[in-house]
Design a protein around this motif. Sequence first.
Motif, mmCIF file in Angstrom:
data_model
loop_
_atom_site.group_PDB
_atom_site.id
_atom_site.type_symbol
_atom_site.label_atom_id
_atom_site.label_comp_id
_atom_site.label_asym_id
_atom_site.label_seq_id
_atom_site.Cartn_x
_atom_site.Cartn_y
_atom_site.Cartn_z
ATOM 1 N N TYR A 113 0.822 -1.210 0.000
ATOM 2 C CA TYR A 113 0.000 0.000 0.000
ATOM 3 C C TYR A 113 0.858 1.264 0.000
ATOM 4 C CZ TYR A 113 -2.885 3.747 1.904
ATOM 5 O OH TYR A 113 -3.513 4.949 2.113
ATOM 6 N N TRP A 128 -1.281 -2.142 -6.050
ATOM 7 C CA TRP A 128 -0.537 -2.411 -4.813
ATOM 8 C C TRP A 128 -0.007 -3.832 -4.750
ATOM 9 C CZ3 TRP A 128 -1.961 -6.269 -1.446
ATOM 10 C CH2 TRP A 128 -3.244 -6.786 -1.573
ATOM 11 N N LEU A 355 -10.381 -6.007 -1.903
ATOM 12 C CA LEU A 355 -10.330 -5.389 -0.581
ATOM 13 C C LEU A 355 -9.108 -4.474 -0.468
ATOM 14 C CD1 LEU A 355 -11.304 -8.513 1.533
ATOM 15 C CD2 LEU A 355 -12.761 -6.576 0.913
ATOM 16 N N HIS A 356 -9.204 -3.509 0.432
ATOM 17 C CA HIS A 356 -8.154 -2.509 0.569
ATOM 18 C C HIS A 356 -6.932 -3.127 1.250
ATOM 19 C CE1 HIS A 356 -6.124 1.250 1.729
ATOM 20 N NE2 HIS A 356 -6.846 1.808 0.769
ATOM 21 N N TYR A 358 -4.627 -1.801 3.060
ATOM 22 C CA TYR A 358 -4.276 -1.308 4.398
ATOM 23 C C TYR A 358 -5.447 -1.415 5.360
ATOM 24 C CZ TYR A 358 -2.100 1.436 8.072
ATOM 25 O OH TYR A 358 -1.556 1.834 9.268
ATOM 26 N N THR A 359 -6.583 -0.820 4.998
ATOM 27 C CA THR A 359 -7.708 -0.790 5.933
ATOM 28 C C THR A 359 -8.382 -2.156 6.081
ATOM 29 O OG1 THR A 359 -9.204 -0.058 4.160
ATOM 30 C CG2 THR A 359 -8.155 1.644 5.498
ATOM 31 N N ASN A 360 -8.177 -3.055 5.149
ATOM 32 C CA ASN A 360 -8.739 -4.408 5.274
ATOM 33 C C ASN A 360 -7.667 -5.442 5.614
ATOM 34 O OD1 ASN A 360 -10.783 -3.434 2.564
ATOM 35 N ND2 ASN A 360 -11.563 -3.787 4.615
ATOM 36 N N THR A 427 -12.120 -1.190 11.739
ATOM 37 C CA THR A 427 -13.336 -1.618 11.068
ATOM 38 C C THR A 427 -14.308 -2.219 12.072
ATOM 39 O OG1 THR A 427 -14.269 -3.076 9.356
ATOM 40 C CG2 THR A 427 -12.361 -3.885 10.565
#
Length: 516
Positions: A113, A128, A355-356, A358-360, A427
């Motif tokens: 990321y 990424w 899916l992300h 970093y955030t996932n 999350t």
Amino acid sequence: MSSQPLRGSLTTPRIVFLVVAAAAPLAAMVGTVPLAFAIGNGAGVPATFVLAGLALLCFSVGYAAMSRKIVNTGGFYTYLARGLGKPPAVAGGLVAVIAYNALTVGLVGAFGYFVQLIASDYGVNLPWYLFAGIGLALLAFFGYRQIDLSARVLSVVMLAEIGILTVLAIAIVAQRGAAAFPLTTFDPKTFLAPGLGVALMFALISYVGFESAALYGEESRNPTRSVPRATYASISVITVFYALISWVAVGAIGVAGVTETATSQQGELFFTLSGDFLGQAATVMMQILLCTSLFGSTLALHNGANRYMYVLGRERVLPQWLSGVHHSRGVPHRASMAQVAITALIVAIFALAGLHPYTNLATSMLGLGTLGVVALQCAAAVSVLGFFRNRPDRHWWRTGLAPVLGLIGLGTAGVLLVQNFAIVTGTTSPIVNLLPWLLVIAAVAGVAYAWWMRANDPQRYHGLAETPARQQERETPLCPLWPEPALINGNQRYANHASSYDRSREGAQPGRRSHA
């Protein structure tokens, strides 16, 4: 199976580089400290690092005392066996495999990321997962080489990231003078403000990896000296550095505005400080070093993960294939390949699902891994008490009070992590926030498997967590709170085996007092 031993070539400084690099000082400052400023106790964060460091130093006193007696790549797995018994050790070994693999996977996601983010600023727009793939290829390369090579690379990475933050601190002090060290930070009203618990949680997250010195015992030249020294040195360096840099950051921003500024800037906070006090060129350098910091931490934790897999393969708790050691390089190359394959699979699943990274991916895996490591640290603190309980060399501080104090601090952190797991992962997804149950399932499965082994294969059970070189501490009895199998099920074969072992020990070492 008699596995080829790992190559003993590491010195104390090289172990320190491996351990401190796992903690990733620059990544911790950029990614964790702003969160602690924003939703923790604000200007009191530097004092929180001191508190966290003291708690971990207390833990390290007992941890180092055990490392002087036990030389084994098994780390937590071996310590739990010697202090609590073999069923808890198998449980802890499986938890360690999950935790260290999760940390490695999460860091690969973070690496992909941030490299993508920084590359896009300079016109390189690639997905990424391609950058994550480059990171995985590098992991595979270093994992197949001697551990000395990893130590040398990590020493350069660590010195570079510490160097850039030190230069930033010097620039802030040069401009702000004494104001760069606001004493308000250590005022009880500031330090004990609401949010202390959350700040302590983030502070302890920043130390993950410091306990990995014991994993390199079999690969060090003088393990009974190198591992304790590396443990103390690592925790001291990390504590002083984290507290000092975060303190100077508070001085640069101002006590009154640190929470608001961190809330608005978050991960950009230290890049902004770099731009203000050092200039754009230094900021670019810090961005690059953030990526190398993440890779250095990934490599260090990859080494930790594959050594747990190697040991559990050697013990046949995991597939025995994992215990393979390269004939010329003396490294657990099969466990390394397996760890890279596991990471690649999970990264591919997240990428295909859109899916992300970093955030996932990163936050969920890092949260799971951190919780697992803190749980293992708590268990290790208890195992110190069990190990030295009936030994003549027990000590009121080193093997008594210090581990208890460490357990209190780490236990508090563990409770905070469970209660605030959604904050750590960022999350509210029920799937993500149920991930800690994987650790519980692994622990229960480990105990059940050890019980099965004890009843059906007592000779293999007896060999769990034994020192390969058959050094003195191989003879140390397990905690009496977890009886030996001959006392539980009356298995005569095991009783005869243990009895003959004791007689041979007495014959080989006349006049030595048994601690059994």
